[in-house]
Write a protein that holds these residues in place. Structure first.
Motif, PDB file in Angstrom:
ATOM      1  N   ALA A  42       0.836  -1.203   0.000  1.00  0.00           N
ATOM      2  CA  ALA A  42       0.000   0.000   0.000  1.00  0.00           C
ATOM      3  C   ALA A  42       0.869   1.251   0.000  1.00  0.00           C
ATOM      4  N   ARG A  43       1.956   1.219   0.762  1.00  0.00           N
ATOM      5  CA  ARG A  43       2.861   2.377   0.781  1.00  0.00           C
ATOM      6  C   ARG A  43       3.469   2.608  -0.593  1.00  0.00           C
ATOM      7  N   THR A  44       3.882   1.548  -1.258  1.00  0.00           N
ATOM      8  CA  THR A  44       4.454   1.673  -2.597  1.00  0.00           C
ATOM      9  C   THR A  44       3.435   2.248  -3.571  1.00  0.00           C
ATOM     10  N   ALA A  45       2.212   1.730  -3.514  1.00  0.00           N
ATOM     11  CA  ALA A  45       1.168   2.216  -4.425  1.00  0.00           C
ATOM     12  C   ALA A  45       0.815   3.672  -4.135  1.00  0.00           C
ATOM     13  N   LEU A  46       0.661   4.023  -2.859  1.00  0.00           N
ATOM     14  CA  LEU A  46       0.305   5.394  -2.505  1.00  0.00           C
ATOM     15  C   LEU A  46       1.426   6.373  -2.826  1.00  0.00           C
ATOM     16  N   THR A  47       2.671   5.950  -2.689  1.00  0.00           N
ATOM     17  CA  THR A  47       3.792   6.806  -3.066  1.00  0.00           C
ATOM     18  C   THR A  47       3.776   7.082  -4.566  1.00  0.00           C
TER      19      THR A  47
ATOM     20  N   TRP B 190       1.089   7.034  -6.506  1.00  0.00           N
ATOM     21  CA  TRP B 190      -0.052   7.908  -6.775  1.00  0.00           C
ATOM     22  C   TRP B 190       0.229   9.337  -6.326  1.00  0.00           C
ATOM     23  N   ALA B 191       0.906   9.483  -5.181  1.00  0.00           N
ATOM     24  CA  ALA B 191       1.242  10.829  -4.701  1.00  0.00           C
ATOM     25  C   ALA B 191       2.203  11.516  -5.667  1.00  0.00           C
TER      26      ALA B 191
END
Length: 118
Positions: free
Chosen positions: A22-27, A29-30
């Motif tokens: 999730a952190r990788t995906a959200l990074t 997207w950010a």
């Protein structure tokens, strides 16, 4: 569904793996959101500069803001823009940590006695 049609997944299904993914995906997207904000900044600055030049001085244009928006937009559209923003946030974290001292609390009142109560 037949038993031989079941797809077995080999990845880990624990909370740590989920949060790391999730952190990788959200990074990612950010980073895309930061790039989008940079594109908007560039568009607004080009609009302000062009309309200011075409009005022949009849329209009030803040040239400093237009140029800063152009530069900031260029920085935010770069490949490592999210790392740049994270670096700025890391500098703020370091400042807060340095103000905290050894106890972990920010000692604003301790510092204020040197400036306000002389």
């Amino acid at each position: 569904m037949l038993l031989n049609e079941v797809v077995f997944l080999t990845g880990d299904w624990d909370l740590g793996s989920f949060l790391a993914n999730a952190r990788t995906a959200l990074t990612g997207w950010a980073g895309l959101a930061v790039a989008l904000i940079g594109i908007v900044c560039i568009f607004i600055s080009i609009w302000q500069i062009a309309s200011g030049l075409m009005s022949h001085g009849k329209k009030q244009t803040n040239w400093a803001i237009s140029i800063i928006l152009l530069l900031l937009g260029g920085v935010l559209v770069a490949d490592q823009a999210f790392d740049f923003v994270q670096g700025i946030a890391g500098g703020g974290k370091k400042t807060i940590t340095d103000l905290g001292g050894t106890g972990g609390a920010i000692m604003l009142f301790e510092y204020s006695k040197f400036y306000f109560f002389k």
